[in-house]
Design a protein around this motif. Structure first.
Motif, PDB file in Angstrom:
ATOM      1  N   GLY A 159      59.538  73.781 105.054  1.00  0.00           N
ATOM      2  CA  GLY A 159      60.153  72.657 104.359  1.00  0.00           C
ATOM      3  C   GLY A 159      59.989  72.707 102.848  1.00  0.00           C
ATOM      4  O   GLY A 159      60.899  72.338 102.105  1.00  0.00           O
ATOM      5  N   PHE A 160      58.826  73.161 102.385  1.00  0.00           N
ATOM      6  CA  PHE A 160      58.539  73.145 100.956  1.00  0.00           C
ATOM      7  C   PHE A 160      58.770  74.478 100.257  1.00  0.00           C
ATOM      8  O   PHE A 160      58.670  74.562  99.026  1.00  0.00           O
ATOM      9  CB  PHE A 160      57.104  72.668 100.710  1.00  0.00           C
ATOM     10  CG  PHE A 160      56.893  71.227 101.063  1.00  0.00           C
ATOM     11  CD1 PHE A 160      57.489  70.219 100.325  1.00  0.00           C
ATOM     12  CD2 PHE A 160      56.110  70.870 102.146  1.00  0.00           C
ATOM     13  CE1 PHE A 160      57.309  68.887 100.650  1.00  0.00           C
ATOM     14  CE2 PHE A 160      55.922  69.547 102.487  1.00  0.00           C
ATOM     15  CZ  PHE A 160      56.521  68.547 101.733  1.00  0.00           C
ATOM     16  N   LYS A 189      59.500  65.988 100.559  1.00  0.00           N
ATOM     17  CA  LYS A 189      60.249  66.947  99.733  1.00  0.00           C
ATOM     18  C   LYS A 189      61.178  66.190  98.784  1.00  0.00           C
ATOM     19  O   LYS A 189      61.279  66.521  97.599  1.00  0.00           O
ATOM     20  CB  LYS A 189      61.049  67.894 100.616  1.00  0.00           C
ATOM     21  CG  LYS A 189      61.844  68.917  99.838  1.00  0.00           C
ATOM     22  CD  LYS A 189      62.658  69.807 100.773  1.00  0.00           C
ATOM     23  CE  LYS A 189      63.533  70.757  99.981  1.00  0.00           C
ATOM     24  NZ  LYS A 189      64.536  71.414 100.810  1.00  0.00           N
ATOM     25  N   GLU A 244      61.364  66.256  94.706  1.00  0.00           N
ATOM     26  CA  GLU A 244      62.618  66.543  94.003  1.00  0.00           C
ATOM     27  C   GLU A 244      62.966  65.423  93.022  1.00  0.00           C
ATOM     28  O   GLU A 244      63.360  65.685  91.883  1.00  0.00           O
ATOM     29  CB  GLU A 244      63.750  66.754  95.014  1.00  0.00           C
ATOM     30  CG  GLU A 244      63.608  68.038  95.793  1.00  0.00           C
ATOM     31  CD  GLU A 244      64.566  68.163  96.960  1.00  0.00           C
ATOM     32  OE1 GLU A 244      64.880  69.311  97.310  1.00  0.00           O
ATOM     33  OE2 GLU A 244      64.992  67.123  97.526  1.00  0.00           O
ATOM     34  N   CYS A 282      55.598  72.660 107.296  1.00  0.00           N
ATOM     35  CA  CYS A 282      55.435  72.345 105.875  1.00  0.00           C
ATOM     36  C   CYS A 282      55.813  73.532 104.998  1.00  0.00           C
ATOM     37  O   CYS A 282      56.493  73.365 103.977  1.00  0.00           O
ATOM     38  CB  CYS A 282      54.001  71.903 105.578  1.00  0.00           C
ATOM     39  SG  CYS A 282      53.633  70.247 106.188  1.00  0.00           S
ATOM     40  N   LEU A 313      60.936  74.604  97.116  1.00  0.00           N
ATOM     41  CA  LEU A 313      60.318  73.999  95.927  1.00  0.00           C
ATOM     42  C   LEU A 313      59.229  74.901  95.363  1.00  0.00           C
ATOM     43  O   LEU A 313      59.056  74.989  94.140  1.00  0.00           O
ATOM     44  CB  LEU A 313      59.743  72.627  96.264  1.00  0.00           C
ATOM     45  CG  LEU A 313      60.707  71.610  96.889  1.00  0.00           C
ATOM     46  CD1 LEU A 313      60.014  70.278  97.089  1.00  0.00           C
ATOM     47  CD2 LEU A 313      61.964  71.464  96.067  1.00  0.00           C
TER      48      LEU A 313
END
Length: 121
Positions: free
Chosen positions: A100-101, A46, A50, A97, A104
């Protein structure tokens, strides 16, 4: 190794994959290797997105999977190693996942999550 196989697959399929997701896109696919059983590895990936790609993720492909063709039986399977490892990778890995993502993906104009499974899944 797995990374070089992934990079080769991206080179061969990049145009078709991008076209199927967004036909008007001129984008490029990037491979970021991570361990789906490790929150630290996901956080590192991640951070890479970024830092290197402006913090926007258009597509998350969950394609990790292990132990899908074993000869374990429910009555004799090794719960402490085999079953736990399988659940940690095949069930909890994609879940980690996505969690976590997700921040984004939410920045993308057209986010996608692709969960790949086998016939055993």
């Amino acid at each position: 190794d797995n990374r070089s196989r992934g990079e080769e697959a991206i080179l061969h399929q990049q145009k078709d994959l991008i076209g199927n997701i967004n036909p008007s896109s001129t984008g490029v696919l990037h491979l970021i290797q991570l361990d789906v059983t490790s929150e630290a590895s996901i956080a590192e990936a991640k951070g890479t997105i970024e830092r290197d790609f402006g913090g926007v993720l258009d597509v998350l492909v969950n394609n990790a999977g292990i132990h899908y063709d074993s000869h374990q039986t429910p009555s004799t399977a090794d719960l402490h190693q085999y079953v736990q490892e399988t659940l940690d990778t095949n069930l909890l890995g994609p879940w980690r996942c996505i969690q976590g993502f997700l921040p984004l993906l939410q920045k993308s104009k057209n986010p996608r999550i692709v969960n790949v499974s086998s016939g055993s899944g």
